[in-house]
Design a protein around this motif. Structure first.
Motif, PDB file in Angstrom:
ATOM      1  N   ARG A 134     -34.179 -17.165  35.543  1.00 18.94           N
ATOM      2  CA  ARG A 134     -32.757 -16.893  35.794  1.00 18.94           C
ATOM      3  C   ARG A 134     -32.182 -15.975  34.727  1.00 18.94           C
ATOM      4  N   PHE A 135     -32.590 -16.196  33.473  1.00 19.12           N
ATOM      5  CA  PHE A 135     -32.140 -15.320  32.395  1.00 19.12           C
ATOM      6  C   PHE A 135     -32.621 -13.891  32.622  1.00 19.12           C
ATOM      7  N   GLU A 136     -33.860 -13.744  33.057  1.00 15.85           N
ATOM      8  CA  GLU A 136     -34.418 -12.402  33.313  1.00 15.85           C
ATOM      9  C   GLU A 136     -33.595 -11.675  34.375  1.00 15.85           C
ATOM     10  N   ARG A 137     -33.258 -12.367  35.461  1.00 17.13           N
ATOM     11  CA  ARG A 137     -32.479 -11.722  36.532  1.00 17.13           C
ATOM     12  C   ARG A 137     -31.073 -11.372  36.044  1.00 17.13           C
ATOM     13  N   TRP A 138     -30.468 -12.283  35.261  1.00 19.51           N
ATOM     14  CA  TRP A 138     -29.133 -12.017  34.714  1.00 19.51           C
ATOM     15  C   TRP A 138     -29.175 -10.802  33.785  1.00 19.51           C
ATOM     16  N   ALA A 139     -30.165 -10.741  32.920  1.00 18.07           N
ATOM     17  CA  ALA A 139     -30.259  -9.646  31.945  1.00 18.07           C
ATOM     18  C   ALA A 139     -30.531  -8.311  32.624  1.00 18.07           C
ATOM     19  N   ARG A 140     -31.394  -8.301  33.622  1.00 22.97           N
ATOM     20  CA  ARG A 140     -31.712  -7.044  34.317  1.00 22.97           C
ATOM     21  C   ARG A 140     -30.463  -6.430  34.943  1.00 22.97           C
ATOM     22  N   ALA A 141     -29.624  -7.268  35.485  1.00 20.00           N
ATOM     23  CA  ALA A 141     -28.413  -6.768  36.156  1.00 20.00           C
ATOM     24  C   ALA A 141     -27.405  -6.185  35.171  1.00 20.00           C
ATOM     25  N   ARG A 142     -27.643  -6.442  33.854  1.00 19.64           N
ATOM     26  CA  ARG A 142     -26.671  -5.999  32.844  1.00 19.64           C
ATOM     27  C   ARG A 142     -27.326  -5.186  31.729  1.00 19.64           C
ATOM     28  N   LEU A 143     -28.416  -4.532  32.018  1.00 21.56           N
ATOM     29  CA  LEU A 143     -29.115  -3.775  30.984  1.00 21.56           C
ATOM     30  C   LEU A 143     -28.256  -2.647  30.404  1.00 21.56           C
ATOM     31  N   HIS A 144     -27.323  -2.151  31.191  1.00 16.07           N
ATOM     32  CA  HIS A 144     -26.476  -1.057  30.717  1.00 16.07           C
ATOM     33  C   HIS A 144     -25.378  -1.554  29.778  1.00 16.07           C
ATOM     34  N   GLU A 145     -25.237  -2.876  29.642  1.00 16.52           N
ATOM     35  CA  GLU A 145     -24.203  -3.452  28.797  1.00 16.52           C
ATOM     36  C   GLU A 145     -24.807  -3.932  27.477  1.00 16.52           C
ATOM     37  N   GLY A 146     -23.982  -4.189  26.515  1.00 13.71           N
ATOM     38  CA  GLY A 146     -24.441  -4.816  25.286  1.00 13.71           C
ATOM     39  C   GLY A 146     -24.846  -6.259  25.563  1.00 13.71           C
ATOM     40  N   PHE A 147     -25.846  -6.760  24.841  1.00 12.11           N
ATOM     41  CA  PHE A 147     -26.320  -8.121  25.089  1.00 12.11           C
ATOM     42  C   PHE A 147     -25.579  -9.129  24.234  1.00 12.11           C
ATOM     43  N   SER A 148     -25.198 -10.247  24.867  1.00  8.09           N
ATOM     44  CA  SER A 148     -24.545 -11.349  24.159  1.00  8.09           C
ATOM     45  C   SER A 148     -25.202 -12.658  24.590  1.00  8.09           C
ATOM     46  N   LEU A 149     -25.748 -13.393  23.646  1.00 11.45           N
ATOM     47  CA  LEU A 149     -26.355 -14.686  23.959  1.00 11.45           C
ATOM     48  C   LEU A 149     -25.298 -15.669  24.447  1.00 11.45           C
ATOM     49  N   ASP A 150     -24.085 -15.575  23.909  1.00 11.68           N
ATOM     50  CA  ASP A 150     -22.990 -16.441  24.375  1.00 11.68           C
ATOM     51  C   ASP A 150     -22.723 -16.214  25.854  1.00 11.68           C
ATOM     52  N   ASP A 151     -22.621 -14.956  26.265  1.00 10.79           N
ATOM     53  CA  ASP A 151     -22.362 -14.645  27.675  1.00 10.79           C
ATOM     54  C   ASP A 151     -23.508 -15.128  28.557  1.00 10.79           C
ATOM     55  N   ALA A 152     -24.741 -14.952  28.099  1.00 12.94           N
ATOM     56  CA  ALA A 152     -25.903 -15.374  28.885  1.00 12.94           C
ATOM     57  C   ALA A 152     -25.893 -16.882  29.082  1.00 12.94           C
ATOM     58  N   ALA A 153     -25.657 -17.621  28.004  1.00 14.80           N
ATOM     59  CA  ALA A 153     -25.658 -19.084  28.109  1.00 14.80           C
ATOM     60  C   ALA A 153     -24.548 -19.571  29.033  1.00 14.80           C
TER      61      ALA A 153
END
Length: 334
Positions: free
Chosen positions: A222-241
């Motif tokens: 699920r994390f992989e799918r969430w991250a792929r959809a937002r690769l153009h954005e900055g990464f935030s572990l808070d947002d992912a969780a």
């Protein structure tokens, strides 16, 4: 140098042949080039009187003897590539006997080399506990789960550690055999590689399919799918969780347990995969590609590509696309 090559039933055809052909070619070239290198004394041994490869070919093997004193024991892969079938294979009686024999051989002074899934057989012996190792890149999650005491880095092609050396997937057998030749003569290893047309491959990273690894665990998937959809954005572990309805601590620990890396490092892998695809399928410059994978400038992306893949942008653009380096069909639809 005396080497015993352990052929278990169902041995991976290409792996066994790669080891034997590389060492045999080295012996021929040492004589041809008049190099002062003692020949490699190679014997194929088996725990059973009859051993067949994964494709069903018979392998002539010598029986194990208690008085053998090899310099190296080499463990090629068994031809079982997927986790469920591999777990069943590792529970076979002959595999467990091989693990016990490896312990005895190591106690007698032999060093041990394994390739691909052969590293699982070696790990079954317990000898890799506390050692660095590598194995087939797609089996990293299973390896970590089964042998948590081994320091695994499946991105590497070859990992010497103490009296052991392990190598990566499939044709990593050839890298392993050339490494063994190099211990006797770097010059002979170089000329053997040229005759066999083998390039130096320090890493498995260019061949890894990140989403394949993520599917080993539902939360990581699920994390992989969430991250792929937002690769153009900055990464935030808070947002992912928050998006995955879990805690930062749980997400971090689960990803590290399954993939052996932090969430940020995994996102970087996804960005490298996407950037590599864009480099090879578009004419976009590195600055434009950088913005598409979440970086403000091309300098940062260039450094990441160099660190992860060991090549610069120009080299990566000129190399034909590896099947394993291409995004999955699901990724292409995103």
């Amino acid at each position: 140098m005396k080497l015993l090559v352990l052929a278990l039933d169902g041995v991976f055809d290409t792996g066994l042949a790669a080891v034997l052909d590389t060492l045999g070619t080295a012996n021929e070239l040492a004589a041809l080039q008049q190099l002062d290198v003692p020949p490699f004394d190679v014997q194929v041994i088996g725990l059973r009187r009859r051993v067949h490869t994964a494709l069903g070919f018979g392998v002539p093997v010598q029986p194990l003897r208690g008085d053998e004193q090899p310099d190296w024991i080499v463990v090629p892969a068994i031809g079982t590539k997927m986790p469920e079938a591999l777990c069943a294979a590792l529970d076979r009686r002959d595999v467990q006997q091989a693990a016990a024999w490896l312990r005895d051989g190591h106690a007698g002074g032999a060093r041990i080399a394994s390739a691909c899934i052969g590293s699982f057989v070696l790990a079954e012996s317990g000898l890799l506990a506390g050692q660095d190792a590598t194995t087939s890149w797609w089996l990293g999650p299973l390896f970590r789960q089964r042998y948590p005491e081994v320091r695994l880095d499946e991105s590497r092609m070859l990992v010497p550690s103490g009296s052991f050396v392990t190598s990566g997937a499939a044709l990593g057998h050839m890298d392993l055999a050339l490494w063994l030749v190099r211990q006797a003569s770097p010059e002979l290893a170089a000329v053997t590689a040229k005759y066999l047309i083998v390039d130096h491959r320090a890493s498995q990273a260019p061949y890894v399919i990140p989403d394949h690894l993520a599917h080993a665990d539902p939360l990581v998937g699920r994390f992989e799918r969430w991250a792929r959809a937002r690769l153009h954005e900055g990464f935030s572990l808070d947002d992912a969780a928050a998006a995955l309805a879990t805690s930062k601590r749980t997400l971090q620990r689960r990803i590290e347990a399954v993939l052996g890396k932090s969430p940020l490092s995994y996102v970087q892998d996804l960005r490298v995969e996407r950037a590599l695809h864009l480099l090879r399928t578009t004419r976009d410059d590195i600055e434009r590609i950088a913005t598409q994978v979440g970086y403000a400038d091309g300098v940062t992306l260039r450094a990441l590509l160099r660190r992860k893949l060991g090549r610069g942008v120009r080299e990566l653009r000129s190399v034909p696309v590896q099947e394993s380096a291409s995004p999955s069909p699901a990724a292409r639809r995103r």
